[in-house]
Design a protein around this motif. Structure first.
Motif, PDB file in Angstrom:
ATOM      1  N   ALA A  17      -1.530  14.850  -1.038  1.00 43.38           N
ATOM      2  CA  ALA A  17      -2.867  14.880  -1.648  1.00 43.38           C
ATOM      3  C   ALA A  17      -3.847  14.181  -0.709  1.00 43.38           C
ATOM      4  O   ALA A  17      -3.446  13.517   0.242  1.00 43.38           O
ATOM      5  CB  ALA A  17      -2.850  14.195  -3.008  1.00 43.38           C
ATOM      6  N   MET A  18      -5.104  14.320  -1.003  1.00 44.89           N
ATOM      7  CA  MET A  18      -6.133  13.660  -0.200  1.00 44.89           C
ATOM      8  C   MET A  18      -6.046  12.143  -0.384  1.00 44.89           C
ATOM      9  O   MET A  18      -5.834  11.660  -1.504  1.00 44.89           O
ATOM     10  CB  MET A  18      -7.526  14.135  -0.620  1.00 44.89           C
ATOM     11  CG  MET A  18      -7.816  15.580  -0.270  1.00 44.89           C
ATOM     12  SD  MET A  18      -7.873  15.859   1.511  1.00 44.89           S
ATOM     13  CE  MET A  18      -9.265  14.863   1.972  1.00 44.89           C
ATOM     14  N   PRO A  19      -6.224  11.384   0.698  1.00 46.52           N
ATOM     15  CA  PRO A  19      -6.248   9.921   0.562  1.00 46.52           C
ATOM     16  C   PRO A  19      -7.437   9.471  -0.288  1.00 46.52           C
ATOM     17  O   PRO A  19      -8.458  10.144  -0.356  1.00 46.52           O
ATOM     18  CB  PRO A  19      -6.408   9.428   2.004  1.00 46.52           C
ATOM     19  CG  PRO A  19      -6.110  10.584   2.872  1.00 46.52           C
ATOM     20  CD  PRO A  19      -6.376  11.818   2.076  1.00 46.52           C
ATOM     21  N   LEU A  20      -7.273   8.336  -0.929  1.00 51.11           N
ATOM     22  CA  LEU A  20      -8.383   7.706  -1.653  1.00 51.11           C
ATOM     23  C   LEU A  20      -8.910   6.571  -0.792  1.00 51.11           C
ATOM     24  O   LEU A  20      -8.125   5.814  -0.203  1.00 51.11           O
ATOM     25  CB  LEU A  20      -7.902   7.127  -2.986  1.00 51.11           C
ATOM     26  CG  LEU A  20      -7.433   8.106  -4.044  1.00 51.11           C
ATOM     27  CD1 LEU A  20      -6.881   7.347  -5.243  1.00 51.11           C
ATOM     28  CD2 LEU A  20      -8.575   9.006  -4.471  1.00 51.11           C
ATOM     29  N   LEU A  21     -10.219   6.420  -0.727  1.00 52.62           N
ATOM     30  CA  LEU A  21     -10.839   5.395   0.105  1.00 52.62           C
ATOM     31  C   LEU A  21     -11.695   4.485  -0.764  1.00 52.62           C
ATOM     32  O   LEU A  21     -12.472   4.958  -1.594  1.00 52.62           O
ATOM     33  CB  LEU A  21     -11.696   6.052   1.187  1.00 52.62           C
ATOM     34  CG  LEU A  21     -12.500   5.115   2.076  1.00 52.62           C
ATOM     35  CD1 LEU A  21     -11.568   4.247   2.908  1.00 52.62           C
ATOM     36  CD2 LEU A  21     -13.430   5.915   2.972  1.00 52.62           C
ATOM     37  N   ARG A  22     -11.549   3.183  -0.571  1.00 54.14           N
ATOM     38  CA  ARG A  22     -12.393   2.196  -1.223  1.00 54.14           C
ATOM     39  C   ARG A  22     -12.935   1.268  -0.139  1.00 54.14           C
ATOM     40  O   ARG A  22     -12.182   0.806   0.710  1.00 54.14           O
ATOM     41  CB  ARG A  22     -11.623   1.354  -2.246  1.00 54.14           C
ATOM     42  CG  ARG A  22     -11.133   2.122  -3.440  1.00 54.14           C
ATOM     43  CD  ARG A  22     -12.302   2.534  -4.322  1.00 54.14           C
ATOM     44  NE  ARG A  22     -11.876   3.230  -5.502  1.00 54.14           N
ATOM     45  CZ  ARG A  22     -11.767   4.549  -5.625  1.00 54.14           C
ATOM     46  NH1 ARG A  22     -12.030   5.328  -4.619  1.00 54.14           N
ATOM     47  NH2 ARG A  22     -11.401   5.097  -6.766  1.00 54.14           N
ATOM     48  N   ARG A  31     -12.498 -13.223  -2.313  1.00 54.42           N
ATOM     49  CA  ARG A  31     -11.298 -12.420  -2.481  1.00 54.42           C
ATOM     50  C   ARG A  31     -11.604 -11.217  -3.358  1.00 54.42           C
ATOM     51  O   ARG A  31     -12.616 -11.186  -4.060  1.00 54.42           O
ATOM     52  CB  ARG A  31     -10.144 -13.219  -3.067  1.00 54.42           C
ATOM     53  CG  ARG A  31     -10.388 -13.677  -4.482  1.00 54.42           C
ATOM     54  CD  ARG A  31      -9.205 -14.362  -5.120  1.00 54.42           C
ATOM     55  NE  ARG A  31      -8.307 -13.364  -5.665  1.00 54.42           N
ATOM     56  CZ  ARG A  31      -6.998 -13.537  -5.764  1.00 54.42           C
ATOM     57  NH1 ARG A  31      -6.440 -14.649  -5.373  1.00 54.42           N
ATOM     58  NH2 ARG A  31      -6.237 -12.607  -6.273  1.00 54.42           N
ATOM     59  N   ALA A  32     -10.696 -10.251  -3.312  1.00 56.43           N
ATOM     60  CA  ALA A  32     -10.797  -9.065  -4.159  1.00 56.43           C
ATOM     61  C   ALA A  32      -9.400  -8.703  -4.623  1.00 56.43           C
ATOM     62  O   ALA A  32      -8.425  -8.907  -3.896  1.00 56.43           O
ATOM     63  CB  ALA A  32     -11.422  -7.905  -3.393  1.00 56.43           C
ATOM     64  N   ASP A  33      -9.301  -8.197  -5.830  1.00 54.96           N
ATOM     65  CA  ASP A  33      -8.032  -7.719  -6.367  1.00 54.96           C
ATOM     66  C   ASP A  33      -8.182  -6.234  -6.658  1.00 54.96           C
ATOM     67  O   ASP A  33      -9.139  -5.829  -7.325  1.00 54.96           O
ATOM     68  CB  ASP A  33      -7.668  -8.442  -7.666  1.00 54.96           C
ATOM     69  CG  ASP A  33      -7.367  -9.906  -7.434  1.00 54.96           C
ATOM     70  OD1 ASP A  33      -6.522 -10.197  -6.581  1.00 54.96           O
ATOM     71  OD2 ASP A  33      -7.992 -10.761  -8.109  1.00 54.96           O
ATOM     72  N   LEU A  34      -7.254  -5.439  -6.168  1.00 49.35           N
ATOM     73  CA  LEU A  34      -7.229  -4.011  -6.466  1.00 49.35           C
ATOM     74  C   LEU A  34      -5.947  -3.707  -7.220  1.00 49.35           C
ATOM     75  O   LEU A  34      -4.866  -4.066  -6.763  1.00 49.35           O
ATOM     76  CB  LEU A  34      -7.246  -3.178  -5.178  1.00 49.35           C
ATOM     77  CG  LEU A  34      -8.541  -3.128  -4.396  1.00 49.35           C
ATOM     78  CD1 LEU A  34      -8.347  -2.310  -3.133  1.00 49.35           C
ATOM     79  CD2 LEU A  34      -9.648  -2.535  -5.235  1.00 49.35           C
ATOM     80  N   MET A  35      -6.055  -3.047  -8.319  1.00 44.94           N
ATOM     81  CA  MET A  35      -4.889  -2.603  -9.073  1.00 44.94           C
ATOM     82  C   MET A  35      -4.660  -1.154  -8.672  1.00 44.94           C
ATOM     83  O   MET A  35      -5.284  -0.238  -9.229  1.00 44.94           O
ATOM     84  CB  MET A  35      -5.130  -2.744 -10.569  1.00 44.94           C
ATOM     85  CG  MET A  35      -5.475  -4.169 -10.966  1.00 44.94           C
ATOM     86  SD  MET A  35      -4.215  -5.323 -10.417  1.00 44.94           S
ATOM     87  CE  MET A  35      -3.494  -5.747 -11.939  1.00 44.94           C
ATOM     88  N   GLU A  59      -2.193  -9.431   0.693  1.00 46.41           N
ATOM     89  CA  GLU A  59      -0.919  -9.554  -0.004  1.00 46.41           C
ATOM     90  C   GLU A  59      -0.717  -8.329  -0.872  1.00 46.41           C
ATOM     91  O   GLU A  59      -1.659  -7.640  -1.226  1.00 46.41           O
ATOM     92  CB  GLU A  59      -0.921 -10.775  -0.921  1.00 46.41           C
ATOM     93  CG  GLU A  59      -1.002 -12.097  -0.218  1.00 46.41           C
ATOM     94  CD  GLU A  59      -0.981 -13.221  -1.227  1.00 46.41           C
ATOM     95  OE1 GLU A  59      -0.018 -13.990  -1.216  1.00 46.41           O
ATOM     96  OE2 GLU A  59      -1.930 -13.312  -2.034  1.00 46.41           O
ATOM     97  N   ARG A  60       0.536  -8.106  -1.208  1.00 44.10           N
ATOM     98  CA  ARG A  60       0.830  -7.066  -2.178  1.00 44.10           C
ATOM     99  C   ARG A  60       1.876  -7.608  -3.134  1.00 44.10           C
ATOM    100  O   ARG A  60       2.686  -8.455  -2.787  1.00 44.10           O
ATOM    101  CB  ARG A  60       1.265  -5.763  -1.526  1.00 44.10           C
ATOM    102  CG  ARG A  60       2.448  -5.908  -0.648  1.00 44.10           C
ATOM    103  CD  ARG A  60       3.577  -5.125  -1.193  1.00 44.10           C
ATOM    104  NE  ARG A  60       4.632  -5.173  -0.220  1.00 44.10           N
ATOM    105  CZ  ARG A  60       5.459  -6.191  -0.086  1.00 44.10           C
ATOM    106  NH1 ARG A  60       5.335  -7.241  -0.827  1.00 44.10           N
ATOM    107  NH2 ARG A  60       6.409  -6.157   0.797  1.00 44.10           N
TER     108      ARG A  60
END
Length: 186
Positions: A17-22, A31-35, A59-60
């Motif tokens: 599928a197409m990549p998602l970009l943020r 800091r930022a948190d991505l779910m 981190e993941r």
């Protein structure tokens, strides 16, 4: 973690599928948190690349019903990776995860170094912008034998282009324990 703002480009690679970009704008010391499971709902496989205008600590975290593991992500691609320990003994399962962020296919030679001194080699190909998961204990030879079942081993991965490689170990009753780690690169 630095004293200057950073712009981070987060690419979620969805095989097939197409990549998602943020794009994230991070303030100095911020800091930022991505779910990720919320950004790409239903995606069972979601390799992620983070590129930034300034140094970042990425981190993941991976959670299962019975365990949680986290740590630093792979901070640099490499052609050669080493893992000192893996096990398929009793209640342990080891998985190697090879991620190829390159647009073209990558070939990799994997050497499993068993504790008894026997080395086994496996050649694999990883499609462009895809990942390959190897369940080490399930590797079957042409004669039907599974020489990596019920053993401890170290691993070397040598690829013809830079890739990211991690190892996941599930262990304990009902595979309830979880350990995820990146290798040592050459």
């Amino acid at each position: 973690p630095g004293q200057t703002r950073a712009e981070a480009r987060v690419t979620l690679v969805r095989p097939g599928a197409m990549p998602l970009l943020r794009i994230l704008d991070l303030p100095a010391g911020g800091r930022a948190d991505l779910m990720l499971h919320e950004l790409a709902q239903g995606a069972a496989v979601l390799p992620t690349m983070v590129e930034s205008s300034a140094p970042l600590l990425v981190e993941r975290r991976m959670g299962m019903a019975t365990d949680l593991d986290g740590g630093l992500g792979v901070d640099r691609l490499a052609r050669t990776w080493y893992f000192a320990a893996g096990s398929t003994e009793v209640d342990s399962r080891t998985f190697l995860l090879l991620f190829n962020p390159n647009p073209q296919m990558v070939r990799a030679n994997i050497t499993y170094m068993r504790q008894d001194g026997v080395n086994l080699t496996q050649m694999v190909e990883v499609a462009g912008q895809d990942r390959l998961v190897i369940t080490v204990g399930d590797i079957t030879q042409p004669d039907g034998s599974q020489p990596l079942r019920g053993v401890r081993f170290g691993t070397q991965v040598v690829a013809d282009q830079p890739i990211a490689v991690e190892r996941t170990v599930r262990f304990g009753a009902d595979q309830s324990g979880l350990q995820v780690g990146r290798g040592i690169r050459d």
